[in-house]
Design a protein around this motif. Structure first.
Motif, mmCIF file in Angstrom:
data_model
loop_
_atom_site.group_PDB
_atom_site.id
_atom_site.type_symbol
_atom_site.label_atom_id
_atom_site.label_comp_id
_atom_site.label_asym_id
_atom_site.label_seq_id
_atom_site.Cartn_x
_atom_site.Cartn_y
_atom_site.Cartn_z
ATOM 1 N N TYR A 205 12.902 0.053 10.531
ATOM 2 C CA TYR A 205 13.586 1.334 10.734
ATOM 3 C C TYR A 205 13.003 2.114 11.900
ATOM 4 O O TYR A 205 13.657 3.003 12.436
ATOM 5 N N HIS A 223 9.689 9.972 11.819
ATOM 6 C CA HIS A 223 10.056 8.787 11.052
ATOM 7 C C HIS A 223 8.857 8.107 10.394
ATOM 8 O O HIS A 223 8.947 7.619 9.279
ATOM 9 N N ARG A 226 5.900 10.425 7.428
ATOM 10 C CA ARG A 226 6.217 10.632 6.015
ATOM 11 C C ARG A 226 6.071 9.334 5.221
ATOM 12 O O ARG A 226 5.540 9.338 4.108
ATOM 13 N N ASN A 227 6.515 8.237 5.812
ATOM 14 C CA ASN A 227 6.372 6.959 5.120
ATOM 15 C C ASN A 227 4.920 6.524 5.044
ATOM 16 O O ASN A 227 4.495 5.924 4.062
ATOM 17 N N ILE A 230 2.506 7.962 2.060
ATOM 18 C CA ILE A 230 2.550 7.562 0.652
ATOM 19 C C ILE A 230 1.227 6.920 0.215
ATOM 20 O O ILE A 230 0.607 7.388 -0.743
ATOM 21 N N VAL A 300 7.154 13.505 -1.077
ATOM 22 C CA VAL A 300 7.131 12.647 0.109
ATOM 23 C C VAL A 300 8.139 11.503 -0.006
ATOM 24 O O VAL A 300 8.854 11.199 0.942
ATOM 25 N N ASP A 301 8.214 10.883 -1.158
ATOM 26 C CA ASP A 301 8.999 9.661 -1.296
ATOM 27 C C ASP A 301 10.187 9.864 -2.239
ATOM 28 O O ASP A 301 10.003 10.022 -3.434
ATOM 29 N N PRO A 302 11.401 9.842 -1.685
ATOM 30 C CA PRO A 302 12.576 10.092 -2.537
ATOM 31 C C PRO A 302 12.757 9.050 -3.632
ATOM 32 O O PRO A 302 13.339 9.358 -4.667
ATOM 33 N N ARG A 303 12.243 7.825 -3.405
ATOM 34 C CA ARG A 303 12.408 6.799 -4.443
ATOM 35 C C ARG A 303 11.653 7.181 -5.698
ATOM 36 O O ARG A 303 12.014 6.810 -6.810
ATOM 37 N N ARG A 305 11.384 10.167 -6.863
ATOM 38 C CA ARG A 305 12.117 11.195 -7.611
ATOM 39 C C ARG A 305 12.990 10.567 -8.698
ATOM 40 O O ARG A 305 13.172 11.146 -9.760
ATOM 41 N N ASN A 306 13.528 9.391 -8.431
ATOM 42 C CA ASN A 306 14.338 8.713 -9.441
ATOM 43 C C ASN A 306 13.524 8.374 -10.666
ATOM 44 O O ASN A 306 13.987 8.486 -11.797
#
Lengths: 310, 321
Positions: A205, A223, A226-227, A230, A300-303, A305-306
């Motif tokens: 990405y 880009h 933030r990644n 983690i 930080v990590d939207p994944r 949040r799930n």
């Protein structure tokens, strides 16, 4: 989210309880005589017996453990010091703010120095900037914080006279202790930031972002960072544990009236209620901080949040 | 074809990947022309240098280890390889954009998809951020994703949907040239057809030229006007899709067709090409396909064969034809 919070807060109970039982047991089987420490070497046998009787030190281990847990947890009473009879809860409350200030400013210094240093090293990989920041951070990470504290005192307080040697009468007093406990963490965070940044820079990405026509600096900050953060968060969590440990020593070196110096005095004098009270509070602070670190993952990590939602 | 129709021409491109111990010759003296409004298929095995050519055009090869050691990439009388980085940034994503192979990893997992599309628009078009957002929503709709999903993260999309988002990013600024690097390799066959149809439609609508990189001859047949067959970093055959499909000349091209299952011929066995691609750090002298070629003679192993015109635009690099 709410469910996650409740679950995590409920988990604090067994953690703090376990730590308390462990520390109580260790204290119980550690050599040393609290009565001698409290009453002095030339105290009479009668007064020592009276002291042990009064504090229940003659009771069997399980009875003492039971009464300690009963008074600590349902009643939130941490007891009184053997030495001067002052209330441990009151002492801790009045000292808490110093310790919190030192550890949190310390971790902020670690983050503020460590993350930029890691980014600079990663974005200038295999150049002198990279080598320099990695050598410096290796040096700082391998240096014990108390030794670094002494060096700082020697140089900035004694040689240059810029900062006070001990005490925290004004904000200048905080500089040396916070820096000395923060620097080791900064080094570890810098190394973690560098390696995860290098990992992220190679991701597809990032190439996508470059193919959009984005500039290098925007790619790094917008880009990659933030990644890359983690795994750095995990490192920050680990550093919190180290930092709480080094704050104990630093408070003693700089005569800061915090929980750490209280705990160290308590240990030296076999003042069981003080030691146990401090450890319970420190483990509570640490667990709550780790909870905050975990919540940061969600920011930080939207994944993540799930996972919180489910 | 007349000169003015050429959008981009690659002249004698050489790309090498070098490490301390060895040099990989990934692209060896490749010349190609991409015409306006046309789709050029670039066909070859994995490792033949297809993606390297596309990334060289975009100038996004990882350097080190990759280095363009020779050649020119001309667009509008300018050599892209000579442009300053800031000029190149204005071309990337705007005049030339690229669709990547693997939709699973090509989107940033921590940024909502709408913003990833909007980013490209905001970079290249002088619009307010609100207008850029609106345009990004339109792009989403255009690739068949409801605009309500603007604020969803990549992990909330399936592979095919992610590839649509990537196509939306690539087409957001109406590029003149789209480099599609195996855009359907990672997708299910049913989704492949959808994505190809969609790309064809958008291509018609926007008049974009496409460099279609693939190893799938079916996709070439469906989408391409011209085809270049690449082997070990060299163009071995070039022609219109009809020329290549009806009269494949190079033994490698015929080998590729022989490797396709054919439902029409009953009981026919597949004829895969024997052997492996040559080691790109140690390419054979002469014709690079010679070690695997049934027709190879002593002549093939001495000196590199030149491209020979076989009528029309059909050219082939083989001494035997």
């Amino acid at each position: 989210m709410f469910k996650f919070l409740v679950k995590r807060i409920l988990w604090l109970i067994p953690v703090v309880l376990g730590v308390s039982v462990l520390i109580f047991t260790i204290m119980c089987f550690t050599p040393g005589d609290p009565a001698r420490n409290a009453l002095g070497a030339d105290a009479s046998q009668e007064s020592i017996d009276e002291f042990n009787e009064k504090h229940g030190l003659n009771d069997p281990y399980l009875v003492r453990l039971g009464s300690f847990l009963k008074s600590t947890f349902p009643e939130f009473d941490l007891g009184t010091s053997y030495i001067n009879g002052s209330s441990v809860s009151e002492q801790i409350l009045s000292r808490l703010s110093y310790t919190l200030r030192i550890t949190y400013i310390g971790i902020l210094i670690s983050i503020a120095l460590g993350i930029p240093a890691g980014i600079i090293a990663a974005t200038n990989q295999n150049t002198w900037k990279d080598s320099l920041s990695m050598v410096v951070s290796l040096f700082c990470a391998s240096m014990p914080s108390f030794w670094f504290a002494l060096l700082l005192v020697m140089f900035f307080a004694l040689r240059l006279g810029w900062l006070p040697t001990v005490g925290v009468k004004s904000w200048t007093g905080y500089i040396l202790p916070c820096v000395s406990i923060g620097i080791g963490g900064a080094a570890s965070i810098a190394r973690q930031t560098r390696s995860s940044m290098l990992e992220v820079i190679r991701q597809d990405y990032v190439t996508t972002a470059k193919a959009k026509g984005q500039s290098r600096s925007r790619i790094i900050w917008g880009h990659c960072l933030r990644n890359a953060l983690i795994p750095v968060l995990t490192a920050i969590g680990g550093q919190m544990a180290v930092l709480v440990g080094s704050s104990l020593v630093c408070e003693t070196i700089f005569s800061i009236p915090g929980i750490g110096s209280y705990l160290v005095t308590g240990v030296n004098q076999r003042d069981y209620p003080v030691v146990l009270g401090c450890v319970v509070i420190l483990s509570l602070i640490f667990s709550l901080t780790m909870l905050c670190v975990d919540l940061m993952y969600a920011v930080v990590d939207p994944r993540f949040r799930n996972i919180l939602k489910s | 074809m007349s000169e003015k129709d050429v959008l981009l021409s690659i002249e004698n491109l050489v790309v090498e990947y070098s490490s301390d111990s060895e040099t990989v010759h990934a692209v060896n003296d490749v010349s190609l022309q991409i015409n306006k409004g046309q789709t050029l298929g670039l066909v070859g095995e994995t490792g033949a240098g297809k993606t390297t050519i596309a990334k060289a055009i975009m100038r996004i090869l990882p350097d080190p280890p990759a280095r363009v050691t020779g050649g020119k990439i001309i667009m509008d009388d300018e050599d892209l390889l000579e442009l300053k980085e800031d000029r190149m940034q204005k071309i990337r994503g705007n005049r030339i954009s690229m669709i990547f192979q693997d939709p699973m990893t090509a989107l940033n997992p921590t940024i909502v998809v709408g913003k990833q599309i909007m980013e490209a628009i905001a970079l290249h078009e002088k619009v307010s951020s609100r207008e850029a957002c609106k345009k990004a929503e339109e792009m989403l709709e255009k690739v068949g994703i409801p605009k309500e999903r603007y604020s969803d993260y990549p992990h909330q999309f399936s592979g095919g949907m992610k590839q649509r988002v990537i196509i939306a990013i690539a087409l957001a600024c109406n590029p003149e040239l789209l480099l599609a690097d195996e855009p359907t390799t990672a997708l299910d066959v049913t989704i492949q057809a959808q994505v190809l149809d969609m790309m064809n439609e958008l291509k018609q609508e926007l008049g974009t030229s496409v460099l279609m990189i693939t190893h799938d001859l079916g996709i070439v047949a469906e989408t391409c006007d011209c085809v270049a067959v690449i082997y070990a970093g060299e163009i071995v055959e070039y022609g219109t899709a009809e020329e290549i499909f009806d009269h494949p000349l190079h033994p490698y091209t015929t080998g590729l067709f022989g490797s396709l299952p054919n439902m029409a011929k009953e009981g026919g066995r597949l004829k895969p090409i024997d052997g492996m691609m040559p080691d790109p750090t140690d390419l054979p002298e002469g014709c690079k396909f010679a070690p695997r070629c049934h027709y190879a003679t002593e002549k093939c192993r001495q000196g590199r064969p030149e491209l020979r015109n076989m009528g029309g635009s059909h050219v082939v690099r083989c001494t035997q034809r």
